[in-house]
Design an enzyme around this catalytic site. Structure first.
Site, PDB file in Angstrom:
ATOM      1  N   GLU A   1       0.810  -1.227   0.000  1.00 54.59           N
ATOM      2  CA  GLU A   1       0.000   0.000   0.000  1.00 54.59           C
ATOM      3  C   GLU A   1       0.840   1.273   0.000  1.00 54.59           C
ATOM      4  OE1 GLU A   1      -0.525  -2.606   1.956  1.00 54.59           O
ATOM      5  OE2 GLU A   1      -2.645  -3.201   1.821  1.00 54.59           O
TER       6      GLU A   1
ATOM      7  N   PHE B   1     -11.316  -6.445  14.662  1.00 54.64           N
ATOM      8  CA  PHE B   1     -10.300  -6.988  13.770  1.00 54.64           C
ATOM      9  C   PHE B   1      -9.998  -5.977  12.654  1.00 54.64           C
ATOM     10  CE2 PHE B   1      -9.232  -9.568   9.945  1.00 54.64           C
ATOM     11  CZ  PHE B   1      -7.957  -9.952  10.370  1.00 54.64           C
ATOM     12  N   GLN B   2      -8.726  -5.695  12.477  1.00 54.26           N
ATOM     13  CA  GLN B   2      -8.251  -4.746  11.463  1.00 54.26           C
ATOM     14  C   GLN B   2      -8.875  -3.362  11.597  1.00 54.26           C
ATOM     15  OE1 GLN B   2      -8.313  -6.780   7.592  1.00 54.26           O
ATOM     16  NE2 GLN B   2      -6.278  -7.555   8.118  1.00 54.26           N
TER      17      GLN B   2
ATOM     18  N   LYS C   1     -17.468  -0.185   6.455  1.00 56.03           N
ATOM     19  CA  LYS C   1     -18.039  -1.182   5.550  1.00 56.03           C
ATOM     20  C   LYS C   1     -19.561  -1.050   5.425  1.00 56.03           C
ATOM     21  CE  LYS C   1     -17.904  -6.127   4.739  1.00 56.03           C
ATOM     22  NZ  LYS C   1     -17.031  -6.773   3.795  1.00 56.03           N
TER      23      LYS C   1
ATOM     24  N   MET D   1      24.546   8.223   1.406  1.00 58.13           N
ATOM     25  CA  MET D   1      24.458   9.556   1.990  1.00 58.13           C
ATOM     26  C   MET D   1      24.783   9.526   3.489  1.00 58.13           C
ATOM     27  SD  MET D   1      24.173  12.667   1.493  1.00 58.13           S
ATOM     28  CE  MET D   1      23.281  13.306   0.078  1.00 58.13           C
TER      29      MET D   1
HETATM   30  C1  TPP Z   1      12.732   5.214   4.797  1.00 53.91           C
HETATM   31  C2  TPP Z   1      14.030   5.857   5.117  1.00 53.91           C
HETATM   32  N1  TPP Z   1      14.849   5.311   6.033  1.00 53.91           N
HETATM   33  C3  TPP Z   1      16.050   5.905   6.304  1.00 53.91           C
HETATM   34  C4  TPP Z   1      16.424   7.052   5.693  1.00 53.91           C
HETATM   35  C5  TPP Z   1      17.757   7.716   6.036  1.00 53.91           C
HETATM   36  N2  TPP Z   1      18.619   7.753   4.857  1.00 53.91           N
HETATM   37  C6  TPP Z   1      18.735   8.846   4.088  1.00 53.91           C
HETATM   38  S1  TPP Z   1      19.739   8.630   2.786  1.00 53.91           S
HETATM   39  C7  TPP Z   1      20.065   7.039   3.247  1.00 53.91           C
HETATM   40  C8  TPP Z   1      20.982   6.188   2.429  1.00 53.91           C
HETATM   41  C9  TPP Z   1      20.406   5.820   1.136  1.00 53.91           C
HETATM   42  O1  TPP Z   1      21.203   4.830   0.566  1.00 53.91           O
HETATM   43  P1  TPP Z   1      21.033   4.403  -0.946  1.00 53.91           P
HETATM   44  O2  TPP Z   1      19.613   4.198  -1.272  1.00 53.91           O
HETATM   45  O3  TPP Z   1      21.939   3.267  -1.229  1.00 53.91           O
HETATM   46  O4  TPP Z   1      21.446   5.703  -1.739  1.00 53.91           O
HETATM   47  P2  TPP Z   1      22.849   6.476  -1.884  1.00 53.91           P
HETATM   48  O5  TPP Z   1      22.862   7.536  -0.858  1.00 53.91           O
HETATM   49  O6  TPP Z   1      23.939   5.479  -1.692  1.00 53.91           O
HETATM   50  O7  TPP Z   1      22.772   7.033  -3.254  1.00 53.91           O
HETATM   51  C10 TPP Z   1      19.387   6.722   4.418  1.00 53.91           C
HETATM   52  C11 TPP Z   1      19.503   5.423   5.120  1.00 53.91           C
HETATM   53  C12 TPP Z   1      15.507   7.599   4.759  1.00 53.91           C
HETATM   54  N3  TPP Z   1      15.752   8.744   4.125  1.00 53.91           N
HETATM   55  N4  TPP Z   1      14.345   6.979   4.479  1.00 53.91           N
END
Ligand code: TPP
Lengths: 561, 168
Positions: free
Chosen positions: A49, A111-112, A161, A475
């Site tokens: 979803e 439920f749900q 529902k 990042m």
């Molecule tokens: C759902 C979620 N969890 C954690 C983060 C924190 N976060 C930001 S950038 C990143 C790394 C992303 O890694 P990748 O997808 O391999 O991309 P890259 O930066 O290597 O291009 C994380 C863990 C986020 N933005 N979103």
């Protein structure tokens, strides 16, 4: 005409011009799915979803229409929350229908059952629980109106529902009239005149454009305005595509990973005209030193955005496009002779910044992620719709792909949701069938909603995924490198799937490049291949995004390559 | 910047969930609610929320804008600086040993309060007025030992033009 609630919903969706629904069935929405069988809507069965909401988001941005989702109660509803929060922070018009347990069970921990209206109150523009089928049609009409008007945003309707099962006399509701909601489109002309006067006096003006330009499709008005008054333009991440990225007056993006010239220009400007921007912390850095010498004009349809983060000399509440076209009319009346000479020193300075400190990276014999984006730009002629995941991939896409039109850069800007890009690409492809749609991904993010590849294959949606595979949560690794003495705590993937095989397992095509000389070939092949494709670019592992302004520092304090 | 107290009068749709939208806005954005009272108006589908809040001028500006942005909010009036009538009511259950009973009655009288419940060892005093007045009564009753208090929070209405003096 007596109709069941579910049929009224169908009637209303037709009346709102809906053609596609992104959804996932379950017990609480069985009646709605049954009614769907007798309609012509295209229902895209996602695999999660969260994917449904991101897809509806991507669809909305690519098509300019309201995106629609339909999910069941409980877990179906809670799974949408990340998508809704992302759409909320990016002001994207989406209407989400959630199933709910029958009204007599509400509050019983049935439920749900979850209180999805309570859960999403702070991340929707508005939401509704419909308790009486007689209010259904009017509520749906209102929801679509709210989603797309004023500052757009997601609106959720919770449907018990028994309400969708009950019958009522259906009469198409009239125009929406809400005494509590009346967004201001037309700005105060005196405020605009003040803006024009400030432009006349300014020596070093800058326009800072944002998502509001993209949402109101004010790009033509903005371009005319900037060219006429000879004012250089920078933008937020969300504003990319609101001004041609190929124009001489274009400064590049502003902020944490903004260009040197954009950050310097804003730091030195004497007039900053913010249009459809909220001056988010990723843009301003340390607010005390943000545009310290400038008078600030801020134009926004949402009064809460104005003066929230930085002091504003001339607040203008109004729609971006309406405001800009009125500004253009005012400019027309003034003799612009001498403008070019007046601006020359400022534009020369900017040009100097651009030539001394351009966006740059060092080529080596491993693939540089920036190079992949540059080649993608070249091969697609800048015409593709680019969605992104989150992290370095997102920033490199923003820096090295030059957007010229709104709706071509689709990213989770405000919430920064990893896993956004693939479902958003699917939605964008549905909304813009003739377009090349590419999800620029990281090897981390792509695994967060990879299941949607099955959706793309099932519906023959030829989205392309370019993974910049650095083996890291890049990042986060970059921050650890720069601010935590390279202590790479849990950012290295010690195990990764084979993305080529994974693509094949889903029935898509998988391609891989490991050397710079393979990049173009793989991109060309990937883009020419019919159907969904994953391109796995094995890139330099410890490449970082530059320039970078450390969090909370003034934007002129950039770390450069 | 200096913190200011503001008295807001907010007309809202009288619907389930509306109060939660308002309080959720305050908790989610870290704004302060000093007191809050809600009840139906002459129009049964409209309620009036009277709220006392405080914050820097920038925060107060945001609070008013954010409230206005809520779809169920009809009108936000900042009564601060306007002419208005403001009242709060308090019920104060105070220890009333025989040696203190006369004193408590006297204090209640001076502040034009009422004894609304009497026991062998306690009185419940009702006072109405501006919050400062209620504070004064509480101060005076404190030495006797206050057992419990319930306050309504402020309610307020702007004065019609030209009637009476400011904020009495
Ligand atoms: C759902 C979620 N969890 C954690 C983060 C924190 N976060 C930001 S950038 C990143 C790394 C992303 O890694 P990748 O997808 O391999 O991309 P890259 O930066 O290597 O291009 C994380 C863990 C986020 N933005 N979103």
């Amino acid at each position: 005409m007596k109709l069941k609630g579910a049929q009224i919903l169908m009637k209303m969706l037709q009346a709102e011009g809906v053609d596609t629904i992104f959804g996932y069935p379950g017990g609480a929405v069985l009646d709605i799915y049954d009614a769907l069988m007798d309609t012509d809507f295209r229902h895209i069965l996602v695999r999660h979803e969260q994917g449904a909401v991101h897809a509806a988001d991507g669809y909305a941005r690519a098509s300019g229409k309201v995106g629609v989702c339909l999910v069941t109660s409980g877990p179906g509803a809670t799974n949408t929350v990340t998508g809704i929060a992302s759409a909320y922070l990016d002001s994207i018009p989406v209407v989400i229908f959630t199933g709910q347990v029958p009204t007599h069970l509400i509050g019983n921990d049935a439920f749900q059952e979850v209180d999805i209206v309570g859960i999403t109150r702070p991340c929707t523009k508005h939401n509704y629980l419909v308790k009486d089928v007689r209010n259904l049609a009017k509520t749906i009409k209102e929801a679509f109106h709210l989603a797309r008007s004023g500052r757009p945003g997601p609106v959720l309707i919770d449907l018990p529902k028994d309400v969708v099962n009950a019958t009522a006399t259906f009469k198409a509701p009239g125009e929406v009239r809400m005494r509590t909601y009346n967004p201001t489109y037309k700005p105060n002309i005196r405020q605009l005149q003040k803006t024009i006067d400030l432009i006349g006096k300014a020596k070093k003006p800058v326009i800072f454009s944002g998502g509001g330009i993209v949402l109101s499709k004010a790009h033509e008005e903005l371009t005319r305005f900037a060219r006429k008054a000879q004012i250089p333009v920078t933008s937020s991440l969300m504003g990319l595509g609101g001004f041609p990225g190929t124009d001489d007056l274009w400064l590049g993006m502003l902020g944490m990973h903004g260009t040197f010239r954009a950050n310097m220009a804003v730091t030195e400007c004497d007039l900053l005209i913010g249009i459809g921007v909220r001056f988010d912390d990723r843009v301003t850095g340390k607010t005390d030193e943000f545009a310290p010498n400038a008078k600030v004009v801020q134009i926004d349809i949402d009064p809460t955005s104005i003066q929230k983060n930085v002091p504003v000399s001339v607040p203008v509440v109004g729609d971006c496009r309406t405001s800009l076209s009125m500004l253009n009319d005012l400019l027309e009346k003034i003799d612009q002779e001498g403008t070019d000479e007046k601006r020359e020193p400022w534009l020369k300075q900017i040009h100097e910044w651009k030539s001394t400190t351009p966006l740059a990276y060092k080529q080596t014999d491993t693939i540089k992620p920036q190079y992949v984006i540059e080649m993608l730009y070249e091969i697609t002629g800048g015409e593709a719709i680019i969605t992104t995941e989150v992290g370095q991939n997102q920033m490199w896409a923003a820096q090295y792909y030059h957007f010229t039109e709104p709706g071509h850069f689709i990213t989770s800007g405000g919430l920064g949701v990893m896993g956004f890009g693939l479902p958003a690409a699917i939605g964008a492809q549905v909304g813009a069938p003739g377009k090349i749609v590419v999800d620029v991904a990281g090897d981390g993010s792509i695994q967060m909603n990879i299941q949607e590849l099955a959706t793309a294959v099932q519906y023959g949606l030829p989205v392309k995924v370019a993974i910049l595979n650095n083996g890291f949560l890049g990042m986060v690794r970059q921050w650890q490198e720069l601010f935590y003495q390279r202590r790479y705590s849990s950012t290295r993937f010690e195990h990764a799937p084979d993305f080529v095989k994974l693509a094949e397992a889903y029935g898509a095509t998988g391609l891989r490049a490991t050397k710079p000389e393979e990049v173009k070939k793989v991109l060309k092949k990937g883009l020419e291949t019919k159907g969904p494709v994953i391109m796995d670019f094995v890139v330099a592992q410890e490449e970082s995004v530059y320039p970078m302004v450390p969090a909370g520092a003034p934007i002129k304090k950039m770390l450069l390559v | 910047m200096e913190e200011q107290r503001h008295l807001l009068s907010i007309l809202v749709d009288n619907e389930p969930g509306v109060l939660s939208r308002i309080t959720g806005l305050f908790s989610g954005r870290g704004y302060n609610i000093d007191s809050l009272s809600v009840a139906e108006t002459v129009e049964p589908n409209v309620s009036r929320v009277t709220m006392v809040t405080h914050g820097s001028p920038g925060i107060i500006e945001q609070i008013k804008k954010q409230l206005n942005k809520l779809i169920n909010v009809i009108k936000v009036t900042d009564l601060t600086g306007m002419h208005y009538v403001l009242r709060e009511m308090a019920l104060i259950k105070v220890n009333a040993k025989s040696e203190h009973r006369a004193e408590i009655l006297r204090i209640t009288d001076i502040f034009r309060g009422q004894i609304v419940d009497v026991g062998i060892e306690h009185f419940t005093v009702k006072v109405t007025g501006e919050p400062e007045k209620i504070g004064a009564v509480l101060n005076l009753l404190k030495p006797m030992g206050i057992r419990e208090i319930a306050r309504t929070g402020c309610v307020a209405l702007p004065r019609e033009n030209g009637t009476s003096n400011k904020n009495a």
